[in-house]
Design a protein around this motif. Structure first.
Motif, mmCIF file in Angstrom:
data_model
loop_
_atom_site.group_PDB
_atom_site.id
_atom_site.type_symbol
_atom_site.label_atom_id
_atom_site.label_comp_id
_atom_site.label_asym_id
_atom_site.label_seq_id
_atom_site.Cartn_x
_atom_site.Cartn_y
_atom_site.Cartn_z
ATOM 1 N N VAL A 168 4.409 -5.515 3.706
ATOM 2 C CA VAL A 168 4.382 -5.053 5.220
ATOM 3 C C VAL A 168 5.131 -3.892 5.265
ATOM 4 C CG1 VAL A 168 4.324 -5.811 7.776
ATOM 5 C CG2 VAL A 168 3.876 -7.479 5.790
ATOM 6 N N TYR A 169 4.618 -2.839 5.983
ATOM 7 C CA TYR A 169 5.013 -1.540 6.211
ATOM 8 C C TYR A 169 4.873 -1.719 7.904
ATOM 9 C CZ TYR A 169 6.913 3.119 6.312
ATOM 10 O OH TYR A 169 7.439 4.284 6.556
ATOM 11 N N PRO A 170 6.077 -1.497 8.628
ATOM 12 C CA PRO A 170 6.023 -1.606 10.054
ATOM 13 C C PRO A 170 5.142 -1.202 10.854
ATOM 14 C CG PRO A 170 8.222 -1.788 9.500
ATOM 15 C CD PRO A 170 7.344 -1.231 8.316
ATOM 16 N N THR A 171 4.785 0.172 10.678
ATOM 17 C CA THR A 171 4.068 0.850 11.727
ATOM 18 C C THR A 171 2.477 0.767 10.926
ATOM 19 O OG1 THR A 171 4.462 2.740 10.248
ATOM 20 C CG2 THR A 171 5.494 2.475 12.551
ATOM 21 N N HIS A 172 2.156 0.401 9.860
ATOM 22 C CA HIS A 172 0.828 0.336 9.117
ATOM 23 C C HIS A 172 0.187 -1.269 8.892
ATOM 24 C CE1 HIS A 172 0.711 4.692 9.136
ATOM 25 N NE2 HIS A 172 1.793 4.841 8.233
ATOM 26 N N GLY A 173 1.043 -2.168 8.899
ATOM 27 C CA GLY A 173 0.775 -3.540 8.566
ATOM 28 C C GLY A 173 0.786 -3.773 7.205
ATOM 29 N N VAL A 174 -0.068 -4.732 6.699
ATOM 30 C CA VAL A 174 -0.301 -5.140 5.312
ATOM 31 C C VAL A 174 -0.982 -4.222 4.433
ATOM 32 C CG1 VAL A 174 -1.023 -6.865 3.809
ATOM 33 C CG2 VAL A 174 -0.038 -7.349 6.437
ATOM 34 N N GLY A 175 -0.130 -4.175 3.299
ATOM 35 C CA GLY A 175 -0.629 -2.870 2.055
ATOM 36 C C GLY A 175 -0.559 -3.693 1.122
ATOM 37 N N LYS A 176 -0.869 -3.174 -0.280
ATOM 38 C CA LYS A 176 -0.859 -3.561 -1.423
ATOM 39 C C LYS A 176 -0.316 -2.552 -2.347
ATOM 40 C CE LYS A 176 -3.390 -6.035 -5.124
ATOM 41 N NZ LYS A 176 -4.690 -6.355 -5.339
ATOM 42 N N PHE A 200 -3.514 1.117 1.815
ATOM 43 C CA PHE A 200 -3.871 0.328 2.958
ATOM 44 C C PHE A 200 -5.390 0.454 3.074
ATOM 45 C CE2 PHE A 200 0.601 1.669 3.570
ATOM 46 C CZ PHE A 200 1.042 0.381 4.288
ATOM 47 N N ASP A 201 -6.159 -0.655 2.661
ATOM 48 C CA ASP A 201 -7.632 -0.546 2.352
ATOM 49 C C ASP A 201 -8.147 -0.156 3.962
ATOM 50 O OD1 ASP A 201 -7.536 -0.675 -0.269
ATOM 51 O OD2 ASP A 201 -7.823 -2.803 -0.324
ATOM 52 N N ARG A 202 -7.736 -1.034 4.874
ATOM 53 C CA ARG A 202 -8.273 -1.094 6.271
ATOM 54 C C ARG A 202 -8.259 0.386 6.776
ATOM 55 N NH1 ARG A 202 -6.118 -2.437 11.179
ATOM 56 N NH2 ARG A 202 -7.654 -2.756 12.934
ATOM 57 N N ASP A 203 -7.050 1.374 6.460
ATOM 58 C CA ASP A 203 -7.019 2.579 7.138
ATOM 59 C C ASP A 203 -7.486 3.579 6.070
ATOM 60 O OD1 ASP A 203 -6.112 1.515 9.385
ATOM 61 O OD2 ASP A 203 -3.967 1.668 8.753
ATOM 62 N N ARG A 204 -7.705 3.263 4.718
ATOM 63 C CA ARG A 204 -8.222 4.112 3.607
ATOM 64 C C ARG A 204 -6.967 4.966 3.300
ATOM 65 N NH1 ARG A 204 -14.213 4.752 5.430
ATOM 66 N NH2 ARG A 204 -15.055 3.157 4.828
ATOM 67 N N MET A 205 -5.811 4.484 3.286
ATOM 68 C CA MET A 205 -4.646 5.123 3.249
ATOM 69 C C MET A 205 -3.669 5.053 2.051
ATOM 70 S SD MET A 205 -1.610 5.587 6.318
ATOM 71 C CE MET A 205 -1.192 3.952 6.025
ATOM 72 N N THR A 206 -3.042 5.912 1.551
ATOM 73 C CA THR A 206 -1.964 5.732 0.535
ATOM 74 C C THR A 206 -0.748 6.070 0.970
ATOM 75 O OG1 THR A 206 -3.730 6.006 -1.218
ATOM 76 C CG2 THR A 206 -1.434 6.031 -1.732
ATOM 77 N N LEU A 207 0.476 5.276 0.808
ATOM 78 C CA LEU A 207 1.708 5.684 1.206
ATOM 79 C C LEU A 207 2.775 5.698 0.135
ATOM 80 C CD1 LEU A 207 3.583 6.251 3.926
ATOM 81 C CD2 LEU A 207 3.822 3.744 3.865
ATOM 82 N N ARG A 208 3.451 6.821 0.080
ATOM 83 C CA ARG A 208 4.605 6.776 -1.239
ATOM 84 C C ARG A 208 5.732 6.632 -0.366
ATOM 85 N NH1 ARG A 208 0.134 9.180 -3.125
ATOM 86 N NH2 ARG A 208 -0.227 8.888 -5.442
#
Length: 178
Positions: free
Chosen positions: A14-22, A43-51
């Motif tokens: 869980v990333y606080p500002t984006h929710g659940v990710g893998k 984050f599939d829902r937002d179609r985003m990748t975070l590093r």
């Protein structure tokens, strides 16, 4: 010396500002001449990748999924009475946004509980509805990951919990003493 990554590919976080990710991977990259170890989260829902740099994972608020007990506490919070302060909407909206972005399931459940409207109360502004849906979706995504189900089923469970008002048991009739 930096602490070793406790996250591995396939973990839900869980990333606080984006929710659940893998977590997709923990990889080393060179950025601006610095070698960094990064946690790659999608984050599939937002179609985003975070590093997120491993060294900054804790300070950024990145955390593993909540335990079953914490999610049960959040569900109990949903059953409580709504606590709506009598302050201006703009102030309450800021407080609600801060609770959602904290990433804490119980705080998010408080927002969902406070902004939930039953069918008999349709007088909800657009911004109230937006904040309510954001909080509900954030809570549902973590509940779904914890229970290993889909987000739609978790949303239904949240909505059912919100609309199920406990009915007090009827008082037993007094029996006359013989």
């Amino acid at each position: 010396m930096a602490k070793e990554a406790t996250y591995k590919a396939g973990d839900f976080v869980v990333y606080p500002t984006h929710g659940v990710g893998k977590v997709q991977a923990v990889e080393k990259q060179e950025i601006a001449g610095h070698k960094l170890e990064l946690i790659v989260i999608t984050f599939d829902r937002d179609r985003m990748t975070l590093r997120v740099p491993v060294a900054k994972a804790n300070t950024s608020g990145l955390r593993k999924l909540s335990s079953r007990r914490v999610m049960d506490d959040a569900m109990t919070t949903l059953k409580g009475r709504a606590r709506i302060k009598r302050t201006m909407w703009s102030r309450r909206a800021q407080e609600y946004e801060a609770k959602i972005n904290s990433g804490d399931p119980i705080s998010i459940a408080e927002v969902v509980r406070d902004l939930h409207r039953n069918v008999g109360q349709p007088d909800q502004s657009f911004s109230e509805r937006q904040i309510y849906e954001a909080a509900r979706d954030r809570l549902a995504s973590e509940l779904a990951a914890v229970e290993r189900t889909d987000v739609e089923a978790a949303t239904v469970k949240l909505e059912t919990t919100l609309t199920s008002v406990p009915v007090p048991a009827p008082a037993a009739p007094a029996t006359p003493a013989a």
